[in-house]
Design a protein around this motif. Structure first.
Motif, mmCIF file in Angstrom:
data_model
loop_
_atom_site.group_PDB
_atom_site.id
_atom_site.type_symbol
_atom_site.label_atom_id
_atom_site.label_comp_id
_atom_site.label_asym_id
_atom_site.label_seq_id
_atom_site.Cartn_x
_atom_site.Cartn_y
_atom_site.Cartn_z
ATOM 1 N N GLY A 8 52.803 -13.897 -18.708
ATOM 2 C CA GLY A 8 52.907 -12.956 -17.619
ATOM 3 C C GLY A 8 54.270 -12.491 -17.182
ATOM 4 O O GLY A 8 54.410 -11.390 -16.707
ATOM 5 N N ILE A 9 55.276 -13.314 -17.286
ATOM 6 C CA ILE A 9 56.585 -12.937 -16.791
ATOM 7 C C ILE A 9 57.535 -12.784 -17.982
ATOM 8 O O ILE A 9 57.903 -13.775 -18.620
ATOM 9 C CB ILE A 9 57.141 -13.996 -15.810
ATOM 10 C CG1 ILE A 9 56.118 -14.322 -14.707
ATOM 11 C CG2 ILE A 9 58.477 -13.548 -15.241
ATOM 12 C CD1 ILE A 9 55.756 -13.148 -13.819
ATOM 13 N N PRO A 10 57.940 -11.554 -18.310
ATOM 14 C CA PRO A 10 58.865 -11.360 -19.426
ATOM 15 C C PRO A 10 60.205 -12.057 -19.138
ATOM 16 O O PRO A 10 60.719 -11.994 -18.023
ATOM 17 C CB PRO A 10 59.066 -9.844 -19.493
ATOM 18 C CG PRO A 10 57.967 -9.254 -18.681
ATOM 19 C CD PRO A 10 57.560 -10.292 -17.679
ATOM 20 N N SER A 11 60.743 -12.715 -20.132
ATOM 21 C CA SER A 11 61.987 -13.467 -19.927
ATOM 22 C C SER A 11 63.135 -12.576 -19.468
ATOM 23 O O SER A 11 63.985 -13.002 -18.692
ATOM 24 C CB SER A 11 62.371 -14.234 -21.192
ATOM 25 O OG SER A 11 62.531 -13.357 -22.284
ATOM 26 N N ILE A 12 63.128 -11.339 -19.883
ATOM 27 C CA ILE A 12 64.205 -10.425 -19.493
ATOM 28 C C ILE A 12 64.178 -10.126 -17.988
ATOM 29 O O ILE A 12 65.202 -9.821 -17.386
ATOM 30 C CB ILE A 12 64.149 -9.129 -20.326
ATOM 31 C CG1 ILE A 12 65.437 -8.356 -20.163
ATOM 32 C CG2 ILE A 12 62.938 -8.299 -19.974
ATOM 33 C CD1 ILE A 12 65.606 -7.213 -21.121
ATOM 34 N N SER A 52 68.707 -6.848 -15.905
ATOM 35 C CA SER A 52 67.522 -6.129 -16.373
ATOM 36 C C SER A 52 66.897 -5.241 -15.301
ATOM 37 O O SER A 52 66.324 -4.205 -15.612
ATOM 38 C CB SER A 52 66.479 -7.112 -16.889
ATOM 39 O OG SER A 52 65.957 -7.882 -15.828
ATOM 40 N N MET A 53 66.981 -5.687 -14.040
ATOM 41 C CA MET A 53 66.420 -4.919 -12.926
ATOM 42 C C MET A 53 67.002 -5.479 -11.639
ATOM 43 O O MET A 53 67.425 -6.633 -11.610
ATOM 44 C CB MET A 53 64.890 -4.990 -12.914
ATOM 45 C CG MET A 53 64.314 -6.371 -12.754
ATOM 46 S SD MET A 53 62.498 -6.468 -12.812
ATOM 47 C CE MET A 53 62.167 -6.286 -14.547
ATOM 48 N N ASN A 54 67.004 -4.665 -10.607
ATOM 49 C CA ASN A 54 67.527 -5.172 -9.337
ATOM 50 C C ASN A 54 66.479 -6.087 -8.687
ATOM 51 O O ASN A 54 65.337 -6.163 -9.122
ATOM 52 C CB ASN A 54 67.971 -4.033 -8.410
ATOM 53 C CG ASN A 54 66.836 -3.139 -7.972
ATOM 54 O OD1 ASN A 54 65.718 -3.586 -7.731
ATOM 55 N ND2 ASN A 54 67.119 -1.847 -7.884
ATOM 56 N N ASP A 55 66.893 -6.782 -7.634
ATOM 57 C CA ASP A 55 66.007 -7.763 -6.998
ATOM 58 C C ASP A 55 64.749 -7.129 -6.426
ATOM 59 O O ASP A 55 63.654 -7.700 -6.534
ATOM 60 C CB ASP A 55 66.755 -8.519 -5.898
ATOM 61 C CG ASP A 55 67.772 -9.499 -6.451
ATOM 62 O OD1 ASP A 55 67.641 -9.906 -7.623
ATOM 63 O OD2 ASP A 55 68.701 -9.863 -5.708
ATOM 64 N N LEU A 56 64.861 -5.969 -5.825
ATOM 65 C CA LEU A 56 63.691 -5.303 -5.257
ATOM 66 C C LEU A 56 62.673 -4.957 -6.347
ATOM 67 O O LEU A 56 61.476 -5.190 -6.189
ATOM 68 C CB LEU A 56 64.106 -4.047 -4.493
ATOM 69 C CG LEU A 56 62.979 -3.273 -3.826
ATOM 70 C CD1 LEU A 56 62.231 -4.141 -2.816
ATOM 71 C CD2 LEU A 56 63.522 -2.025 -3.153
ATOM 72 N N ALA A 112 57.722 -15.810 -20.312
ATOM 73 C CA ALA A 112 57.449 -15.692 -21.743
ATOM 74 C C ALA A 112 58.609 -16.228 -22.578
ATOM 75 O O ALA A 112 59.774 -16.058 -22.232
ATOM 76 C CB ALA A 112 57.187 -14.233 -22.097
ATOM 77 N N ASP A 113 58.260 -16.881 -23.654
ATOM 78 C CA ASP A 113 59.208 -17.487 -24.582
ATOM 79 C C ASP A 113 59.955 -18.598 -23.856
ATOM 80 O O ASP A 113 59.451 -19.683 -23.718
ATOM 81 C CB ASP A 113 60.140 -16.422 -25.169
ATOM 82 C CG ASP A 113 60.855 -16.921 -26.410
ATOM 83 O OD1 ASP A 113 60.334 -17.865 -27.053
ATOM 84 O OD2 ASP A 113 61.920 -16.401 -26.723
ATOM 85 N N THR A 114 61.146 -18.330 -23.361
ATOM 86 C CA THR A 114 61.915 -19.323 -22.615
ATOM 87 C C THR A 114 62.691 -18.619 -21.508
ATOM 88 O O THR A 114 62.905 -17.416 -21.557
ATOM 89 C CB THR A 114 62.937 -20.064 -23.504
ATOM 90 O OG1 THR A 114 63.825 -19.108 -24.065
ATOM 91 C CG2 THR A 114 62.259 -20.837 -24.616
ATOM 92 N N VAL A 115 63.111 -19.390 -20.535
ATOM 93 C CA VAL A 115 63.970 -18.842 -19.489
ATOM 94 C C VAL A 115 65.380 -18.761 -20.067
ATOM 95 O O VAL A 115 65.927 -19.759 -20.516
ATOM 96 C CB VAL A 115 63.957 -19.737 -18.232
ATOM 97 C CG1 VAL A 115 64.945 -19.232 -17.202
ATOM 98 C CG2 VAL A 115 62.561 -19.803 -17.653
ATOM 99 N N PRO A 116 65.975 -17.566 -20.074
ATOM 100 C CA PRO A 116 67.306 -17.426 -20.654
ATOM 101 C C PRO A 116 68.359 -18.171 -19.823
ATOM 102 O O PRO A 116 68.207 -18.320 -18.605
ATOM 103 C CB PRO A 116 67.579 -15.923 -20.611
ATOM 104 C CG PRO A 116 66.387 -15.269 -20.034
ATOM 105 C CD PRO A 116 65.423 -16.307 -19.608
ATOM 106 N N ILE A 118 63.683 -17.450 -10.285
ATOM 107 C CA ILE A 118 62.795 -18.547 -10.675
ATOM 108 C C ILE A 118 62.165 -19.156 -9.418
ATOM 109 O O ILE A 118 60.967 -19.426 -9.374
ATOM 110 C CB ILE A 118 63.571 -19.632 -11.455
ATOM 111 C CG1 ILE A 118 64.278 -19.035 -12.687
ATOM 112 C CG2 ILE A 118 62.648 -20.787 -11.842
ATOM 113 C CD1 ILE A 118 63.377 -18.378 -13.687
ATOM 114 N N LEU A 119 62.970 -19.334 -8.389
ATOM 115 C CA LEU A 119 62.460 -19.865 -7.124
ATOM 116 C C LEU A 119 61.445 -18.913 -6.492
ATOM 117 O O LEU A 119 60.458 -19.354 -5.899
ATOM 118 C CB LEU A 119 63.607 -20.140 -6.148
ATOM 119 C CG LEU A 119 64.567 -21.256 -6.556
ATOM 120 C CD1 LEU A 119 65.717 -21.361 -5.562
ATOM 121 C CD2 LEU A 119 63.835 -22.581 -6.698
#
Length: 76
Positions: free
Chosen positions: A11-15, A21-25, A49-53, A61-62
């Motif tokens: 569900g959550i792309p690692s990027i 990759s994107m702003n917080d909002l 997904a895959d791993t957390v970079p 993450i929090l």
């Protein structure tokens, strides 16, 4: 195939946990939309997904943890 017995969801792309990759909002809106579309959460397996970079923004993450806890019970 599994019916109501299992839901597999990364569900959550690692990027998305990378600040560049994107702003917080945009990240928060993305996550909220994902949770809105999950339906029942009694068989939820949430993961990046895959791993957390290594360069992941820890606050993101929090935030994922917080949203997962709000969505339903968390099993370690």
């Amino acid at each position: 195939m599994f019916g109501d017995t299992c839901t597999v969801w990364g569900g959550i792309p690692s990027i998305s946990v990378l600040e560049d990759s994107m702003n917080d909002l945009t990240f928060k809106r993305f996550v909220e939309e994902k949770f809105e579309n999950l339906g029942r959460g009694d068989h939820l397996i949430l993961s990046v997904a895959d791993t957390v970079p290594p360069a992941a923004k820890f606050d993101r993450i929090l935030y994922l943890k917080k949203k997962a806890e709000e969505f339903g019970p968390v099993t370690p």
